[in-house]
Design a protein around this motif. Structure first.
Motif, PDB file in Angstrom:
ATOM      1  N   CYS B  12     -24.341  56.799 -13.380  1.00  0.00           N
ATOM      2  CA  CYS B  12     -23.287  57.120 -12.415  1.00  0.00           C
ATOM      3  C   CYS B  12     -23.886  57.744 -11.162  1.00  0.00           C
ATOM      4  O   CYS B  12     -23.507  57.409 -10.040  1.00  0.00           O
ATOM      5  N   ALA B  13     -24.833  58.672 -11.385  1.00  0.00           N
ATOM      6  CA  ALA B  13     -25.450  59.344 -10.244  1.00  0.00           C
ATOM      7  C   ALA B  13     -26.199  58.341  -9.376  1.00  0.00           C
ATOM      8  O   ALA B  13     -26.077  58.344  -8.142  1.00  0.00           O
ATOM      9  N   ALA B  14     -26.946  57.451 -10.040  1.00  0.00           N
ATOM     10  CA  ALA B  14     -27.704  56.446  -9.292  1.00  0.00           C
ATOM     11  C   ALA B  14     -26.759  55.537  -8.523  1.00  0.00           C
ATOM     12  O   ALA B  14     -26.988  55.213  -7.351  1.00  0.00           O
ATOM     13  N   ALA B  15     -25.673  55.140  -9.198  1.00  0.00           N
ATOM     14  CA  ALA B  15     -24.706  54.267  -8.540  1.00  0.00           C
ATOM     15  C   ALA B  15     -24.091  54.970  -7.346  1.00  0.00           C
ATOM     16  O   ALA B  15     -23.858  54.365  -6.291  1.00  0.00           O
ATOM     17  N   PHE B  16     -23.828  56.275  -7.510  1.00  0.00           N
ATOM     18  CA  PHE B  16     -23.238  57.021  -6.398  1.00  0.00           C
ATOM     19  C   PHE B  16     -24.219  57.105  -5.233  1.00  0.00           C
ATOM     20  O   PHE B  16     -23.848  56.930  -4.069  1.00  0.00           O
ATOM     21  N   GLY B  17     -25.487  57.327  -5.574  1.00  0.00           N
ATOM     22  CA  GLY B  17     -26.516  57.351  -4.534  1.00  0.00           C
ATOM     23  C   GLY B  17     -26.564  56.026  -3.791  1.00  0.00           C
ATOM     24  O   GLY B  17     -26.573  55.971  -2.554  1.00  0.00           O
ATOM     25  N   LEU B  18     -26.530  54.959  -4.571  1.00  0.00           N
ATOM     26  CA  LEU B  18     -26.559  53.611  -3.993  1.00  0.00           C
ATOM     27  C   LEU B  18     -25.335  53.387  -3.107  1.00  0.00           C
ATOM     28  O   LEU B  18     -25.414  52.799  -2.026  1.00  0.00           O
ATOM     29  N   HIS B  19     -24.212  53.911  -3.594  1.00  0.00           N
ATOM     30  CA  HIS B  19     -22.963  53.784  -2.853  1.00  0.00           C
ATOM     31  C   HIS B  19     -23.098  54.437  -1.473  1.00  0.00           C
ATOM     32  O   HIS B  19     -22.686  53.884  -0.453  1.00  0.00           O
ATOM     33  N   LEU B  20     -23.694  55.613  -1.468  1.00  0.00           N
ATOM     34  CA  LEU B  20     -23.878  56.316  -0.191  1.00  0.00           C
ATOM     35  C   LEU B  20     -24.796  55.526   0.722  1.00  0.00           C
ATOM     36  O   LEU B  20     -24.543  55.398   1.928  1.00  0.00           O
ATOM     37  N   VAL B  21     -25.864  54.976   0.140  1.00  0.00           N
ATOM     38  CA  VAL B  21     -26.797  54.175   0.942  1.00  0.00           C
ATOM     39  C   VAL B  21     -26.075  52.972   1.533  1.00  0.00           C
ATOM     40  O   VAL B  21     -26.178  52.675   2.727  1.00  0.00           O
ATOM     41  N   LEU B  22     -25.299  52.296   0.673  1.00  0.00           N
ATOM     42  CA  LEU B  22     -24.609  51.081   1.117  1.00  0.00           C
ATOM     43  C   LEU B  22     -23.590  51.410   2.204  1.00  0.00           C
ATOM     44  O   LEU B  22     -23.326  50.596   3.092  1.00  0.00           O
ATOM     45  N   ASP B  23     -23.004  52.612   2.112  1.00  0.00           N
ATOM     46  CA  ASP B  23     -22.034  53.023   3.126  1.00  0.00           C
ATOM     47  C   ASP B  23     -22.680  53.168   4.493  1.00  0.00           C
ATOM     48  O   ASP B  23     -22.038  52.966   5.516  1.00  0.00           O
ATOM     49  N   SER B  24     -23.949  53.533   4.466  1.00  0.00           N
ATOM     50  CA  SER B  24     -24.586  53.846   5.744  1.00  0.00           C
ATOM     51  C   SER B  24     -25.231  52.621   6.383  1.00  0.00           C
ATOM     52  O   SER B  24     -25.461  52.612   7.585  1.00  0.00           O
TER      53      SER B  24
END
Lengths: 308, 370
Positions: B12-24
């Motif tokens: 979940c944490a990794a996915a959230f990190g990825l999510h933030l990256v993808l947002d930017s």
């Protein structure tokens, strides 16, 4: 409740539809009989057949909506059909030579995946070359209604049924009474034994592809009589359904493919008449699953036993 | 248990990190990355059926369609516009929140799994080619049924699906799927799957309940395909029966074949490659003005792969540190400079047994009459 006459009418329509399925199904079943390969690209050969009939007609100036040459005269139509048959036979042989032959001993899954790949390739090559917009095939005969007892059929549909019957008779004769036909039957029994008996197996396989593809080309031109609208995707559904027809009749059996094709066409038309055409699309696949469950070897097929 | 929860939290944490990256990053690439995640779900789940269990299924898009439509039905059709609140309100209050689409997603997954059960039981009697076409028929029946079901838009499709899917959810589910499948491969169940693939009769003789295991494989694959379908629906916001046609099933199979049927890492790499590659080719398509050239390249890749490397990139091996090490010739000698000959001999035996477990060919299909 459907009146008897209406039912008969749907059966007659189904005969024409089923004839086209039968012509395509023969190609599937012959190839499967010899190579045990589902030649997924066969539906695309059917599509190419229609286009190979269409382009020369157009180059000769026959246009469906022009006043000058809206209709192809019968001798020219015959020549166009022969041309399409030859071109498709060539393509069938080439595909076998380039894609299937190197994989003949590589396992059936590889061959199946390759066949799917060829099918997608041909579809999209057609999309690139012929473009996505639909083309209208010029008329080949004057459309008239013919009354036959309780049913009324357009002469185009009668022509489809007639030509199919002729082609099938020729095929049966060839397979049953010629030396080449005997060699084909020998190959479908056992390729190894046939080759030991002096049959040139590679030649027979090429011939099988050529004949099957030529039959599909005829189907492609014939369907243009009835539904003159050509698109690069027109081969997908008839191809899948013809395959269902081949399974229905017992894959590997030529009479089975004919019977399966006709049966599928009739059932589809009747269901379409009763429940609406959108449901008739599902008929083939429901029938497929049912037949596979009840009698996987099909109506005419021989059931094989798995060896350890 | 605690360890599994820890790993889940990590995913979940990794996915959230990825999510933030993808947002930017650029929205175009973020979109492709999200689609990659969905492809990974699809390829990994199909790999259990086709690669591990050796049951060639051509109906994966059918399971996807069920998952997509069931979940979208819950989040889209079962809501109404509340004038007082000035927003959409769902019949089930739980579904109001964006995270609330997870139950809908799971419902979609369960519906697809149920379909897997329904299709799995009768088709057990079929093998090889026949199974392939029966599953193909199943996929077609699903899309035709949806076309005739006007409640979900029929042939026009269902639009206005809320955009609940995002990088976080997609990659969380993809991570969970990969994790489960990894464990599954190493379990008795996974070994049973592989035994069935290698030789069904022998597996049965060894006491494996082949019928159960095969159905279980179908149900497992169908569940995650359903989840992937639900995620795709809430990502694209519009779905139609045509989205889940025969070609979609083929696409997933090409991903598997490219990576190597039976390899988890292969499935992931195949999924990513074949999601990014068509996008790159889309530019070629627009610049040359030839629509269709994308799929031409796609199918050519498949055919050439079959002709020249039928086992795919990885065969049935996994991409691991061990494999990488065995591929680097220089590193072998470093470890034992005093007795290089003996050591390399032992190494080569190890490598041989390693490769012996990973045959260079595709899983053998059941032989027919010959």
């Amino acid at each position: 409740m459907l009146a008897v006459n209406e039912l008969l009418q749907q059966v007659a329509n189904g005969l024409a539809k089923g004839s086209v399925y039968a012509l395509i199904a023969v190609g599937y079943t012959m190839v499967y009989g010899v190579l045990e390969l589902i030649n997924f690209a066969h539906g695309e050969v059917f599509m190419l057949g229609a286009y190979f009939g269409y382009w020369p007609a157009r180059w000769l100036g026959y246009m469906p909506d022009s006043g000058e040459k809206p209709q192809v005269p019968a001798p020219v139509a015959l020549l166009l059909t022969f041309g399409a048959m030859a071109a498709c036979a060539l393509i069938g042989v080439l595909v076998e030579r380039l894609a299937y032959r190197p994989l003949r001993n590589a396992g059936r899954l590889s061959a199946l995946i390759t066949a799917i790949g060829i099918s997608v390739l041909m579809q999209n090559l057609a999309l690139v070359v012929f473009h996505a917009d639909s083309k209208d095939f010029p008329r080949m005969i004057d459309q008239q209604s013919v009354v036959l007892g309780p049913v009324e059929l357009p002469n185009t549909k009668l022509l489809i049924i007639g030509v199919t019957a002729l082609m099938m008779a020729g095929l049966f004769w060839m397979v049953r009474y010629t030396r080449t036909g005997a060699a084909m039957r020998a190959c479908s029994h056992s390729m190894k034994t046939a080759s030991l008996m002096g049959v040139n197996v590679n030649r027979i396989i090429s011939l099988t592809f050529a004949i099957g593809s030529a039959m599909a080309a005829v189907a492609g031109v014939l369907i243009s009589l009835d539904q003159p609208r050509l698109t690069p995707l027109m081969g997908l559904m008839p191809g899948l359904k013809a395959f269902v027809a081949a399974v229905l009749g017992g894959i590997g059996s030529i009479p089975g493919a004919v019977a399966g094709g006709i049966l599928l066409g009739v059932v589809e038309s009747v269901v379409g008449g009763v429940a609406g055409t959108t449901y008739s699309e599902a008929v083939a696949f429901v029938l497929l699953i049912l037949i596979l469950l009840v009698r996987p070897s099909g109506l005419f097929g021989k059931s094989g036993r798995e060896k350890v | 248990m605690l360890r599994t929860l820890g790993i889940l939290a990590l995913i979940c944490a990794a996915a959230f990190g990825l999510h933030l990256v993808l947002d930017s990053i650029d929205a175009y690439w973020a979109r492709i990355a999200n689609l990659c995640g969905i492809s990974i779900l699809l390829a990994v789940s199909l790999n259990v059926i086709n690669g591990l269990c050796g049951q060639f299924s051509l109906g994966h898009a059918g399971f996807m369609a069920i998952g997509a439509y069931v979940s979208a039905f819950f989040t889209t059709t079962l809501r109404y516009f509340d004038d007082a609140a000035g927003q959409y309100v769902t019949v089930l209050p739980l579904l109001d929140q964006s995270w609330g689409f997870v139950p809908a997603l799971l419902l979609g997954g369960f519906a697809a799994a149920a379909a897997g059960l329904v299709i799995g039981i009768p088709t057990l009697r079929l093998r090889g080619d026949y199974l392939a076409i029966a599953t193909l028929g199943f996929g077609e029946i699903v899309t035709i049924m949806i076309t005739n079901f006007s409640k979900v838009g029929g042939a026009n499709g269902l639009s206005g699906i809320p955009a609940y899917s995002n990088g976080f959810w997609i990659f969380t589910f993809a991570g969970i799927c990969v994790l489960f499948t990894l464990h599954l491969q190493r379990s008795t169940f996974g070994r049973a799957l592989i035994a069935i693939r290698e030789n069904e009769l022998a597996a049965e003789v060894m006491g494996i309940r082949t019928a159960r295991i095969k159905i279980a494989a179908f149900v497992y694959g169908a569940f995650f395909a359903g989840i992937a379908g639900g995620l795709l629906g809430h990502f694209l916001q519009t779905i139609s029966p045509a989205t889940f046609g025969f070609m979609k099933s083929i696409e997933v199979i090409v991903m598997l074949v490219l990576g190597g049927l039976g390899s988890l890492t292969g499935a992931i790499i195949g999924a990513v490659t074949l999601t990014v590659l068509p996008e790159l080719l889309r530019d070629v398509e627009t610049s040359t003005g030839m629509p269709g050239i994308r799929m031409v390249v796609y199918s050519l890749v498949l055919i050439l792969l079959m002709l020249f490397r039928p086992q795919g990139i990885f065969g049935q091996r996994e991409l691991s540190l061990r494999l990488l090490r065995s591929l680097l010739p220089g590193r072998r000698k470093e470890g034992a400079p005093s007795a290089p000959a003996a050591f390399t001999a032992q190494q080569s035996v190890e490598a041989k047994t390693f490769f012996a477990r990973a045959p260079q060919t595709l899983p053998p299909q059941n032989e027919g009459k010959k």
